[in-house]
Design an enzyme around this catalytic site. Structure first.
Site, PDB file in Angstrom:
ATOM      1  N   ARG A 185       0.684  -1.210   0.088  1.00 55.61           N
ATOM      2  CA  ARG A 185       0.175   0.025  -0.169  1.00 55.61           C
ATOM      3  C   ARG A 185       0.820   1.189  -0.076  1.00 55.61           C
ATOM      4  O   ARG A 185       0.254   2.245   0.321  1.00 55.61           O
ATOM      5  CB  ARG A 185      -0.884   0.080   1.000  1.00 55.61           C
ATOM      6  CG  ARG A 185      -2.250  -0.978   1.073  1.00 55.61           C
ATOM      7  CD  ARG A 185      -3.197  -0.597   1.999  1.00 55.61           C
ATOM      8  NE  ARG A 185      -4.359  -1.594   2.017  1.00 55.61           N
ATOM      9  CZ  ARG A 185      -4.356  -2.550   2.894  1.00 55.61           C
ATOM     10  NH1 ARG A 185      -3.673  -2.912   3.821  1.00 55.61           N
ATOM     11  NH2 ARG A 185      -5.534  -3.543   2.461  1.00 55.61           N
ATOM     12  N   LYS A 188       2.273  11.088 -11.789  1.00 54.64           N
ATOM     13  CA  LYS A 188       1.569  10.005 -12.520  1.00 54.64           C
ATOM     14  C   LYS A 188       2.290   8.633 -12.709  1.00 54.64           C
ATOM     15  O   LYS A 188       3.767   8.858 -12.992  1.00 54.64           O
ATOM     16  CB  LYS A 188       1.233  10.487 -13.899  1.00 54.64           C
ATOM     17  CG  LYS A 188       0.123  11.483 -13.834  1.00 54.64           C
ATOM     18  CD  LYS A 188      -0.299  11.730 -15.380  1.00 54.64           C
ATOM     19  CE  LYS A 188      -1.543  12.559 -15.364  1.00 54.64           C
ATOM     20  NZ  LYS A 188      -2.050  12.848 -16.743  1.00 54.64           N
ATOM     21  N   GLU A 244       8.392  17.395 -25.399  1.00 59.14           N
ATOM     22  CA  GLU A 244       7.521  17.756 -24.085  1.00 59.14           C
ATOM     23  C   GLU A 244       7.795  19.189 -23.629  1.00 59.14           C
ATOM     24  O   GLU A 244       7.227  19.724 -23.107  1.00 59.14           O
ATOM     25  CB  GLU A 244       7.804  16.817 -23.120  1.00 59.14           C
ATOM     26  CG  GLU A 244       7.196  15.493 -23.402  1.00 59.14           C
ATOM     27  CD  GLU A 244       5.747  15.481 -23.076  1.00 59.14           C
ATOM     28  OE1 GLU A 244       4.935  16.424 -22.743  1.00 59.14           O
ATOM     29  OE2 GLU A 244       5.204  14.371 -23.469  1.00 59.14           O
ATOM     30  N   LYS A 253       5.086  22.654 -15.651  1.00 58.42           N
ATOM     31  CA  LYS A 253       4.311  21.533 -15.158  1.00 58.42           C
ATOM     32  C   LYS A 253       4.115  21.465 -13.518  1.00 58.42           C
ATOM     33  O   LYS A 253       3.134  21.324 -13.222  1.00 58.42           O
ATOM     34  CB  LYS A 253       5.177  20.163 -15.558  1.00 58.42           C
ATOM     35  CG  LYS A 253       4.327  18.982 -15.199  1.00 58.42           C
ATOM     36  CD  LYS A 253       5.002  17.715 -16.016  1.00 58.42           C
ATOM     37  CE  LYS A 253       4.080  16.453 -15.649  1.00 58.42           C
ATOM     38  NZ  LYS A 253       4.661  15.161 -16.102  1.00 58.42           N
ATOM     39  N   GLU A 275      -5.455  15.819 -11.579  1.00 56.36           N
ATOM     40  CA  GLU A 275      -6.180  16.173 -12.948  1.00 56.36           C
ATOM     41  C   GLU A 275      -7.699  16.255 -12.913  1.00 56.36           C
ATOM     42  O   GLU A 275      -8.371  15.480 -13.527  1.00 56.36           O
ATOM     43  CB  GLU A 275      -5.546  14.913 -13.831  1.00 56.36           C
ATOM     44  CG  GLU A 275      -5.742  15.394 -15.222  1.00 56.36           C
ATOM     45  CD  GLU A 275      -5.161  14.392 -16.147  1.00 56.36           C
ATOM     46  OE1 GLU A 275      -4.157  14.867 -17.172  1.00 56.36           O
ATOM     47  OE2 GLU A 275      -5.381  13.207 -16.179  1.00 56.36           O
ATOM     48  N   ARG A 305      -5.105  20.615 -14.739  1.00 60.43           N
ATOM     49  CA  ARG A 305      -3.840  19.722 -15.084  1.00 60.43           C
ATOM     50  C   ARG A 305      -4.093  19.294 -16.453  1.00 60.43           C
ATOM     51  O   ARG A 305      -3.024  18.844 -17.155  1.00 60.43           O
ATOM     52  CB  ARG A 305      -3.632  18.669 -13.992  1.00 60.43           C
ATOM     53  CG  ARG A 305      -2.488  17.865 -14.371  1.00 60.43           C
ATOM     54  CD  ARG A 305      -2.171  16.708 -13.251  1.00 60.43           C
ATOM     55  NE  ARG A 305      -1.291  15.790 -13.639  1.00 60.43           N
ATOM     56  CZ  ARG A 305      -0.245  15.365 -12.668  1.00 60.43           C
ATOM     57  NH1 ARG A 305      -0.277  15.609 -11.411  1.00 60.43           N
ATOM     58  NH2 ARG A 305       0.482  14.479 -13.303  1.00 60.43           N
ATOM     59  N   ASN A 331      -2.239  17.806 -21.371  1.00 57.01           N
ATOM     60  CA  ASN A 331      -2.418  16.791 -22.213  1.00 57.01           C
ATOM     61  C   ASN A 331      -2.322  17.378 -23.645  1.00 57.01           C
ATOM     62  O   ASN A 331      -2.791  16.770 -24.537  1.00 57.01           O
ATOM     63  CB  ASN A 331      -3.933  16.555 -21.983  1.00 57.01           C
ATOM     64  CG  ASN A 331      -3.875  15.632 -20.749  1.00 57.01           C
ATOM     65  OD1 ASN A 331      -2.972  14.905 -20.150  1.00 57.01           O
ATOM     66  ND2 ASN A 331      -5.062  15.742 -20.109  1.00 57.01           N
ATOM     67  N   HIS A 387      -1.514  15.148 -26.681  1.00 59.77           N
ATOM     68  CA  HIS A 387      -1.399  13.770 -26.216  1.00 59.77           C
ATOM     69  C   HIS A 387      -2.671  13.156 -26.604  1.00 59.77           C
ATOM     70  O   HIS A 387      -2.629  11.902 -26.741  1.00 59.77           O
ATOM     71  CB  HIS A 387      -1.290  14.005 -24.862  1.00 59.77           C
ATOM     72  CG  HIS A 387       0.074  14.025 -24.344  1.00 59.77           C
ATOM     73  ND1 HIS A 387       0.820  15.182 -24.586  1.00 59.77           N
ATOM     74  CD2 HIS A 387       0.853  13.290 -23.783  1.00 59.77           C
ATOM     75  CE1 HIS A 387       1.881  15.110 -24.000  1.00 59.77           C
ATOM     76  NE2 HIS A 387       2.038  14.147 -23.441  1.00 59.77           N
ATOM     77  N   HIS A 446      -1.137   9.959 -28.290  1.00 61.55           N
ATOM     78  CA  HIS A 446      -1.233   8.678 -27.933  1.00 61.55           C
ATOM     79  C   HIS A 446      -2.017   7.721 -28.945  1.00 61.55           C
ATOM     80  O   HIS A 446      -1.969   6.739 -28.977  1.00 61.55           O
ATOM     81  CB  HIS A 446      -2.155   8.793 -26.449  1.00 61.55           C
ATOM     82  CG  HIS A 446      -1.224   9.053 -25.307  1.00 61.55           C
ATOM     83  ND1 HIS A 446      -1.866   9.363 -24.142  1.00 61.55           N
ATOM     84  CD2 HIS A 446       0.060   9.229 -25.305  1.00 61.55           C
ATOM     85  CE1 HIS A 446      -0.950   9.776 -23.337  1.00 61.55           C
ATOM     86  NE2 HIS A 446       0.083   9.553 -23.937  1.00 61.55           N
ATOM     87  N   HIS A 475       7.677   8.109 -27.801  1.00 64.68           N
ATOM     88  CA  HIS A 475       6.549   8.975 -27.232  1.00 64.68           C
ATOM     89  C   HIS A 475       6.624  10.415 -27.789  1.00 64.68           C
ATOM     90  O   HIS A 475       5.777  11.078 -28.038  1.00 64.68           O
ATOM     91  CB  HIS A 475       6.492   8.925 -25.808  1.00 64.68           C
ATOM     92  CG  HIS A 475       5.759   9.834 -25.098  1.00 64.68           C
ATOM     93  ND1 HIS A 475       4.309   9.435 -24.953  1.00 64.68           N
ATOM     94  CD2 HIS A 475       5.872  10.889 -24.299  1.00 64.68           C
ATOM     95  CE1 HIS A 475       3.611  10.606 -24.529  1.00 64.68           C
ATOM     96  NE2 HIS A 475       4.505  11.486 -24.101  1.00 64.68           N
TER      97      HIS A 475
END
Length: 344
Positions: free
Chosen positions: A99, A121, A163, A204, A214, A218, A222, A225, A229, A244
């Site tokens: 956890r 993330k 980026e 960022k 998000e 936030r 994206n 993206h 993606h 990427h």
């Protein structure tokens, strides 16, 4: 809040974090290529195969097995040393084991430094979709250094630079214009690059601080993206993965076109961006026959809602608009313009 350390004297920073604090043991996670650079090898080192196609549940499970075997507890800490695949996957493994185990990110690629290692993330790819499974779990510390970049292929530097370019588009037109003069063939000026990384990462960090999970702002991060993606996932399904940042670069151009069509984003900036991407990023061979599959991938993207396609778009550099719904006709028109501009 993550503790960010910007330094090109990286070994003392890593040693201080590895040896300090109240933890009972430290485990290192690295991809097989990066692991070869660690000399001497730490006593507890978990290696994972290199490449985004190994960012899978199977790899996460193997890391968990090794952590169990090594006796990792909630009083332990993990150091993720590598690119974005390592910090994403290693961060998720640490965040979910027992956890939650404290972890430190040490990105070794430009893409990892400016994107994956920062912001909290974590996750892995699932069923052909990028980062489909994951959790918000920030590293306790992130050490950002350019000292790892001298041996990176130009392709890796270009991938991370997309980026950096995205952050400039979200914040500062002067910085955007300055980046468009970048020469990937010139030797790295480490001091200048470290300062540029500091500015880029701060964009960022500021956005994430205002919206860590998000729920709203936030989503600005994206930009490029939703469509990027889709390019990346299509390439993975073909068995020919693309970096990427290349997919993000193509996504930035496509979403800049959408921004012009829907929000009157200046055509001059669309062309400046498109010319830079055309000159520095190899094209992605897709045709109009691939549009429906790309649209379906966009509908399944985490950023889209209820089967609609949503993007972050720009009214101008620094003026971002989140949750912009775009129609399939909008997207296909933008894809047509992208293909024409890149000469595909």
């Amino acid at each position: 809040m993550q503790n960010l350390i910007f330094t090109n004297d990286v070994l003392p920073a890593i040693t201080r974090l590895a040896n300090g604090g109240d933890h009972n043991l430290t485990v290192w996670i690295a991809d097989v290529n990066t692991a070869r650079l660690i000399n001497p090898a730490p006593p507890r080192l978990i290696t994972i195969p290199d490449g985004d196609d190994n960012k899978t549940l199977g790899s996460v499970s193997r890391v968990w097995d090794e952590m169990e075997r090594m006796g990792v507890t909630r009083r332990s800490q993990v150091i993720n040393l590598g690119g974005g695949m390592v910090t994403d996957l290693g961060g998720f493994a640490a965040a979910t084991f027992k956890r939650g185990v404290r972890f430190i990110n040490v990105p070794t690629t430009l893409l990892g430094a400016v994107d994956a290692a920062v912001g909290g993330k974590t996750g892995f790819n699932y069923n052909g979709l990028k980062n489909e499974i994951g959790a918000f779990a920030p590293a306790s510390d992130v050490i950002i250094s350019t000292c790892f970049f001298d041996t990176l292929p130009v392709q890796e530097m270009k991938s991370g630079f997309a980026e950096v370019l995205k952050h400039a588009m979200l914040s500062d037109r002067n910085e955007f214009l300055h980046l468009l003069d970048h020469d990937f063939n010139a030797p790295i000026n480490h001091d200048d690059l470290l300062e540029r990384l500091r500015r880029s990462v701060q964009v960022k960090v500021d956005i994430v601080a205002r919206d860590p999970n998000e729920q709203g702002e936030r989503k600005a991060l994206n930009l490029g993206h939703t469509i990027g993606h889709a390019f990346e996932s299509l390439a993975m399904k073909r068995g020919k993965p693309v970096p990427h940042g290349y997919a993000v670069a193509w996504g930035l151009v496509t979403e800049a076109v959408l921004s012009h069509l829907l929000l009157k984003f200046p055509s001059e900036d669309v062309h400046l961006l498109g010319n830079f991407v055309r000159d520095n990023y190899r094209d992605f061979p897709f045709t109009c026959d691939d549009y429906e599959e790309l649209l379906e991938l966009m509908r399944h993207d985490k950023k889209s809602r209820d089967g609609e396609i949503t993007c972050t778009l720009l009214a101008a550099i620094g003026d971002y608009r989140i949750n912009q719904t775009v129609t399939p006709d909008d997207v296909t028109a933008a894809l047509d313009i992208l293909r024409d501009h890149l000469g595909m």
